[in-house]
Design a protein around this motif. Sequence first.
Motif, mmCIF file in Angstrom:
data_model
loop_
_atom_site.group_PDB
_atom_site.id
_atom_site.type_symbol
_atom_site.label_atom_id
_atom_site.label_comp_id
_atom_site.label_asym_id
_atom_site.label_seq_id
_atom_site.Cartn_x
_atom_site.Cartn_y
_atom_site.Cartn_z
ATOM 1 N N VAL A 43 0.816 -1.210 0.000
ATOM 2 C CA VAL A 43 0.000 0.000 0.000
ATOM 3 C C VAL A 43 0.854 1.266 0.000
ATOM 4 O O VAL A 43 0.322 2.372 -0.041
ATOM 5 N N TYR A 44 2.178 1.108 0.041
ATOM 6 C CA TYR A 44 3.026 2.291 0.151
ATOM 7 C C TYR A 44 2.850 3.280 -1.008
ATOM 8 O O TYR A 44 2.974 4.501 -0.789
ATOM 9 N N PRO A 45 2.549 2.839 -2.263
ATOM 10 C CA PRO A 45 2.362 3.844 -3.324
ATOM 11 C C PRO A 45 1.241 4.837 -3.024
ATOM 12 O O PRO A 45 1.345 6.024 -3.361
ATOM 13 N N VAL A 46 0.193 4.358 -2.365
ATOM 14 C CA VAL A 46 -0.912 5.248 -2.003
ATOM 15 C C VAL A 46 -0.446 6.294 -0.990
ATOM 16 O O VAL A 46 -0.721 7.492 -1.128
ATOM 17 N N PHE A 47 0.283 5.846 0.012
ATOM 18 C CA PHE A 47 0.805 6.771 1.022
ATOM 19 C C PHE A 47 1.794 7.747 0.394
ATOM 20 O O PHE A 47 1.797 8.939 0.729
ATOM 21 N N PHE A 93 5.321 -2.781 -16.297
ATOM 22 C CA PHE A 93 4.392 -1.696 -15.967
ATOM 23 C C PHE A 93 4.491 -1.341 -14.491
ATOM 24 O O PHE A 93 4.525 -0.158 -14.121
ATOM 25 N N THR A 94 4.569 -2.349 -13.641
ATOM 26 C CA THR A 94 4.697 -2.115 -12.197
ATOM 27 C C THR A 94 5.950 -1.316 -11.877
ATOM 28 O O THR A 94 5.917 -0.384 -11.068
ATOM 29 N N ASN A 95 7.048 -1.651 -12.526
ATOM 30 C CA ASN A 95 8.308 -0.979 -12.243
ATOM 31 C C ASN A 95 8.342 0.454 -12.745
ATOM 32 O O ASN A 95 8.918 1.319 -12.085
ATOM 33 N N ILE A 96 7.745 0.740 -13.881
ATOM 34 C CA ILE A 96 7.752 2.117 -14.376
ATOM 35 C C ILE A 96 6.864 2.997 -13.499
ATOM 36 O O ILE A 96 7.189 4.163 -13.238
ATOM 37 N N ILE A 97 5.773 2.446 -12.996
ATOM 38 C CA ILE A 97 4.925 3.199 -12.063
ATOM 39 C C ILE A 97 5.668 3.414 -10.759
ATOM 40 O O ILE A 97 5.624 4.504 -10.164
ATOM 41 N N LYS A 98 6.361 2.384 -10.306
ATOM 42 C CA LYS A 98 7.158 2.497 -9.077
ATOM 43 C C LYS A 98 8.203 3.596 -9.214
ATOM 44 O O LYS A 98 8.414 4.385 -8.290
ATOM 45 N N LEU A 99 8.861 3.634 -10.355
ATOM 46 C CA LEU A 99 9.873 4.659 -10.610
ATOM 47 C C LEU A 99 9.281 6.059 -10.481
ATOM 48 O O LEU A 99 9.838 6.939 -9.804
ATOM 49 N N LEU A 100 8.150 6.284 -11.131
ATOM 50 C CA LEU A 100 7.539 7.619 -11.136
ATOM 51 C C LEU A 100 7.054 8.016 -9.745
ATOM 52 O O LEU A 100 7.231 9.167 -9.311
ATOM 53 N N ILE A 101 6.450 7.087 -9.030
ATOM 54 C CA ILE A 101 5.939 7.386 -7.684
ATOM 55 C C ILE A 101 7.079 7.651 -6.708
ATOM 56 O O ILE A 101 7.059 8.625 -5.943
ATOM 57 N N ASN A 102 8.094 6.798 -6.717
ATOM 58 C CA ASN A 102 9.195 6.948 -5.769
ATOM 59 C C ASN A 102 9.977 8.234 -5.996
ATOM 60 O O ASN A 102 10.353 8.925 -5.039
ATOM 61 N N TYR A 373 20.603 -2.667 -5.719
ATOM 62 C CA TYR A 373 19.402 -1.965 -6.168
ATOM 63 C C TYR A 373 19.324 -1.727 -7.667
ATOM 64 O O TYR A 373 20.338 -1.649 -8.364
ATOM 65 N N SER A 374 18.076 -1.581 -8.148
ATOM 66 C CA SER A 374 17.845 -1.198 -9.538
ATOM 67 C C SER A 374 18.001 0.307 -9.720
ATOM 68 O O SER A 374 18.262 0.769 -10.825
ATOM 69 N N GLY A 375 17.821 1.079 -8.647
ATOM 70 C CA GLY A 375 18.053 2.522 -8.705
ATOM 71 C C GLY A 375 16.829 3.362 -8.425
ATOM 72 O O GLY A 375 16.947 4.521 -8.037
ATOM 73 N N TYR A 376 15.648 2.816 -8.630
ATOM 74 C CA TYR A 376 14.427 3.584 -8.396
ATOM 75 C C TYR A 376 13.562 2.939 -7.312
ATOM 76 O O TYR A 376 12.354 3.139 -7.262
ATOM 77 N N ASP A 377 14.211 2.201 -6.428
ATOM 78 C CA ASP A 377 13.506 1.515 -5.346
ATOM 79 C C ASP A 377 12.997 2.506 -4.302
ATOM 80 O O ASP A 377 13.573 3.568 -4.090
ATOM 81 N N ASN A 378 11.922 2.123 -3.610
ATOM 82 C CA ASN A 378 11.387 2.998 -2.559
ATOM 83 C C ASN A 378 12.364 3.136 -1.400
ATOM 84 O O ASN A 378 12.389 4.163 -0.722
ATOM 85 N N ASP A 379 13.202 2.107 -1.181
ATOM 86 C CA ASP A 379 14.209 2.191 -0.120
ATOM 87 C C ASP A 379 15.159 3.363 -0.348
ATOM 88 O O ASP A 379 15.489 4.101 0.585
ATOM 89 N N LEU A 380 15.613 3.523 -1.582
ATOM 90 C CA LEU A 380 16.541 4.612 -1.884
ATOM 91 C C LEU A 380 15.872 5.968 -1.724
ATOM 92 O O LEU A 380 16.458 6.900 -1.160
ATOM 93 N N ALA A 381 14.649 6.103 -2.233
ATOM 94 C CA ALA A 381 13.937 7.377 -2.113
ATOM 95 C C ALA A 381 13.750 7.749 -0.645
ATOM 96 O O ALA A 381 14.001 8.890 -0.237
ATOM 97 N N MET A 382 13.322 6.788 0.166
ATOM 98 C CA MET A 382 13.089 7.077 1.577
ATOM 99 C C MET A 382 14.396 7.354 2.305
ATOM 100 O O MET A 382 14.475 8.273 3.135
ATOM 101 N N TYR A 383 15.444 6.575 2.011
ATOM 102 C CA TYR A 383 16.719 6.781 2.693
ATOM 103 C C TYR A 383 17.289 8.161 2.377
ATOM 104 O O TYR A 383 17.811 8.831 3.276
ATOM 105 N N PHE A 384 17.213 8.588 1.133
ATOM 106 C CA PHE A 384 17.707 9.918 0.784
ATOM 107 C C PHE A 384 16.930 10.998 1.531
ATOM 108 O O PHE A 384 17.495 12.002 1.957
ATOM 109 N N CYS A 385 15.628 10.798 1.695
ATOM 110 C CA CYS A 385 14.832 11.757 2.480
ATOM 111 C C CYS A 385 15.285 11.775 3.938
ATOM 112 O O CYS A 385 15.429 12.839 4.546
#
Length: 405
Positions: A43-47, A93-102, A373-385
């Motif tokens: 559910v993290y993409p919604v948050f 498709f899942t990964n490209i959406i993940k990239l844009l959201i993260n 990592y692939s580079g656009y993972d949510n872990d990286l986005a959150m860690y950088f924040c």
Amino acid sequence: MSTPEISLKNQTSTFEGHPWKAISIAETLFLLSLISMFLPVKVYPVFFLVSCFFFYRETPQIKFPNWSIALAVFSSYAVISYLITYPGQPLAFTNIIKLLINFSFLFFAINWLSSQDNESIIKRLDTVLLAVLALSLVQLLIYHQAYDFKLITGSESSGQASTLYRDSLYYWGLDDKNMFGARIALIGFVFICIPVVLKNKLSAWRILFVFLVAFLSLSRTPIVALIFGVFFLIWISIGKKWKIAMLVLVAFALPFVLQKVIRIDSLTSSNDGMGIRLVYWKAFIQNFNSISPFGNGFLSAPEFLGEYAEFYRGEPHIHNTFMSAYLELGVVGFISFSAYIFWFIRECWRKMDNSKLWVALFLPVLAIMMILYSGYDNDLAMYFCLIFLIGSFKEINFKKVQISL
């Protein structure tokens, strides 16, 4: 008495209550976004998306630093590549959406964090991280209990370690050994660093606790990443005589670490995670000329590895962020992604002149990016924040940092 009009922007909405009084909606969503990453239901993409809206609301002025422009170039090229080379698989498709959201979350969160005083959210983050790591420990103990604690002192191979993770027992974190281990390392290192920025203290119990959770994950990734970060933190915080003692301690501990943690005996084995990485990297280097300068296409690593690697175990990427960027998106992808990382680090330095702290904070994540990592993972986005949040809080004089229990 008339009720003041609430502006759509530049106005922080708050909840009143004890003990977290006057916490804004954006702060609440930021912390909930972190927690949502550990839930078994994705559910993290919604948050993340809802958080972006409130980050925007509570940011006086949206800025576009160089790192965000490089990130936009990378993202745009990835979308173009996806549309041109779409393989017809739901995973793409899942990964490209993940990239844009993260990446959207990262952009709006950094803008929001740059515009406010972050002491209160750092204190709340500390509590959340403790709860997240404690639940991770419980999850790992449940795995070990079901395995009759046979692997509690470590495993002999990556394959054996992976058998610990059973879908039927999964309720928290990730069901993948390496990804869960990497997440523990990154989140855990932030947990270790919070007292450094708030109280000029390096907490020994936090270090031991995080290493314990990381070790029980049976993944080498978190241990190696944590060793880099924690060793550097301690090294810059102690005097010369203690540095000598530290080197002696490292010398005594090295055989155990190499044998039980790094599993050096099986490092190049074909059934070992590191051995598999070496095979993939060898395929990339030896067949570099077969990769198009424009990239082989978004999520093209499986096809490339299936054709050129000595063997292929089914991973969606090549286990190196920068190699993956070039393999999938060519020169444009590699340069734009590298520029994004470089300029993000520069932006952190510009925000607060904490050179030693920034080195410590970036060491673990760069180490993990080289092997996972692939580079656009949510872990990286959150860690950088998270590291932007704590690293830009105040200047740290490590001569005044004390090591305590």
